[in-house]
Design a protein around this motif. Sequence first.
Motif, PDB file in Angstrom:
ATOM      1  N   LEU A   1      -6.535   4.431   9.963  1.00  0.00           N
ATOM      2  CA  LEU A   1      -7.014   3.248   9.243  1.00  0.00           C
ATOM      3  C   LEU A   1      -5.911   2.223   8.968  1.00  0.00           C
ATOM      4  O   LEU A   1      -6.174   1.174   8.385  1.00  0.00           O
ATOM      5  CB  LEU A   1      -7.657   3.676   7.922  1.00  0.00           C
ATOM      6  CG  LEU A   1      -8.877   4.605   8.054  1.00  0.00           C
ATOM      7  CD1 LEU A   1      -9.418   4.973   6.673  1.00  0.00           C
ATOM      8  CD2 LEU A   1      -9.965   3.971   8.911  1.00  0.00           C
ATOM      9  N   GLY A   2      -4.705   2.527   9.381  1.00  0.00           N
ATOM     10  CA  GLY A   2      -3.602   1.588   9.166  1.00  0.00           C
ATOM     11  C   GLY A   2      -3.264   1.388   7.708  1.00  0.00           C
ATOM     12  O   GLY A   2      -2.957   0.264   7.283  1.00  0.00           O
ATOM     13  N   LEU A   3      -3.289   2.460   6.926  1.00  0.00           N
ATOM     14  CA  LEU A   3      -2.975   2.370   5.506  1.00  0.00           C
ATOM     15  C   LEU A   3      -1.454   2.376   5.329  1.00  0.00           C
ATOM     16  O   LEU A   3      -0.794   3.386   5.555  1.00  0.00           O
ATOM     17  CB  LEU A   3      -3.604   3.543   4.744  1.00  0.00           C
ATOM     18  CG  LEU A   3      -5.121   3.720   4.937  1.00  0.00           C
ATOM     19  CD1 LEU A   3      -5.628   4.892   4.103  1.00  0.00           C
ATOM     20  CD2 LEU A   3      -5.877   2.449   4.593  1.00  0.00           C
ATOM     21  N   ARG A   4      -0.912   1.251   4.910  1.00  0.00           N
ATOM     22  CA  ARG A   4       0.539   1.090   4.817  1.00  0.00           C
ATOM     23  C   ARG A   4       1.075   1.347   3.420  1.00  0.00           C
ATOM     24  O   ARG A   4       2.286   1.526   3.252  1.00  0.00           O
ATOM     25  CB  ARG A   4       0.933  -0.316   5.255  1.00  0.00           C
ATOM     26  CG  ARG A   4       0.556  -0.664   6.690  1.00  0.00           C
ATOM     27  CD  ARG A   4       0.872  -2.119   6.991  1.00  0.00           C
ATOM     28  NE  ARG A   4       0.066  -3.022   6.155  1.00  0.00           N
ATOM     29  CZ  ARG A   4       0.284  -4.331   6.036  1.00  0.00           C
ATOM     30  NH1 ARG A   4       1.311  -4.885   6.677  1.00  0.00           N
ATOM     31  NH2 ARG A   4      -0.492  -5.088   5.275  1.00  0.00           N
ATOM     32  N   ASP A   5       0.219   1.313   2.427  1.00  0.00           N
ATOM     33  CA  ASP A   5       0.673   1.397   1.034  1.00  0.00           C
ATOM     34  C   ASP A   5       0.030   2.566   0.297  1.00  0.00           C
ATOM     35  O   ASP A   5      -0.186   2.502  -0.915  1.00  0.00           O
ATOM     36  CB  ASP A   5       0.355   0.083   0.309  1.00  0.00           C
ATOM     37  CG  ASP A   5       1.076  -1.099   0.924  1.00  0.00           C
ATOM     38  OD1 ASP A   5       2.293  -0.988   1.140  1.00  0.00           O
ATOM     39  OD2 ASP A   5       0.423  -2.126   1.210  1.00  0.00           O
ATOM     40  N   SER A   6      -0.272   3.629   1.016  1.00  0.00           N
ATOM     41  CA  SER A   6      -0.962   4.775   0.436  1.00  0.00           C
ATOM     42  C   SER A   6      -0.306   6.068   0.882  1.00  0.00           C
ATOM     43  O   SER A   6       0.340   6.114   1.929  1.00  0.00           O
ATOM     44  CB  SER A   6      -2.438   4.792   0.871  1.00  0.00           C
ATOM     45  OG  SER A   6      -3.097   3.608   0.538  1.00  0.00           O
TER      46      SER A   6
END
Length: 372
Positions: free
Chosen positions: A215-220
């Motif tokens: 999902l391209g989660l960069r801040d998790s």
Amino acid sequence: MPSSVIGAPPRVLTALAVALLTLLLPGQVRAECGKCKDIAEKFAREEGFNGTVLVTRNGREIYSGAFGTADAEAGTPMTPRTRFEAGSISKWVAAIVTMRLVEQGRLALDAPITTYLPDYRADTGHRLTLRWLMSHSSGVPNQWDAAAKADPTLKQQSLDNATAVRTYASGDLAFEPGTDWDYSHSNWLIVKAIVERVSGQPYAALVRTVLSFPLGLRDSGIFVGDSVHVTGMAAGYAALQPVVTPRQNPVPDFMMLAGGYYTSVGDLQRLMDGVFNHRVLSPASVATLMDVVRPAQNYALGGRVKTLPVAGKPRAVAWEYGSNGAFRVLAWRVLEDGHSVILANNTSFDHMRIGDLATALLDASYGEPASP
């Protein structure tokens, strides 16, 4: 300057001045929904809301705002990418990861947990299932919370799964599984032991594989202990006025499924989009994830589904709320059309007032007049 801060170190005084100033001014803002912008800015100005706000409609961001300070001592302002502890939204994340293993045929929601943990006490283990654990319908007593309340230093310990389950999640059942409800964090110690044994991976790696990378989660991600070591993380405060008062609530490694997830409002929106647009789970699995097991508590698997009055009509809403220490994170998504509101705060804000703000913003996303 309030008398309570006289004599404080210059760094703290400077940080407090920054905090007071930034509370009066909106941070980075994107506003296609002017009404949302007005509501959020008025709330931040009058109520002292310190955090970030995101509103979406039809899968598109229509308002984003950041207010106040992420780190008062360093003078770091809030931005839309500021990271927050997600609290109990971690349970919903854990339920998504678990459902992925169910979808792959590696787990079954209604199999006895002794299928996966043969060393769990047999007299209760054959009556417990993942469905009961993830809906807080298991009857497993909340031994962890009781122990941590009696001795807060336990929050700094590290335990392997077998020891943690044996110590904090193996008590006599409070009721027959499936017959009642009790919000017991100890359930998630058992879920962690199961998913790590079956997958052969640490839970943090599962989160990266199932959610972050696709999902391209960069801040998790997952944190353990105090979250202050996470780059880009907001610091937690009991209050910013009249004096800066830090507040932390460490999460031990064995409790990461219950409260060890961190995220930004943007990443949480991407996560919700990924789930409900079936990029993570099949439609059937999402339906199971959101199926309410305990109607009286609106509780499904790891989270709630509530019918709320939104813009003049009742609507089914995926209702996620988390708190840990000073952190408050709320994520609401109307299931029929995807209108969403996500709020994050790091100053122990009244959760009822956060709900009022969410209601006003969700109404406004439909073009309805509202004020928190």
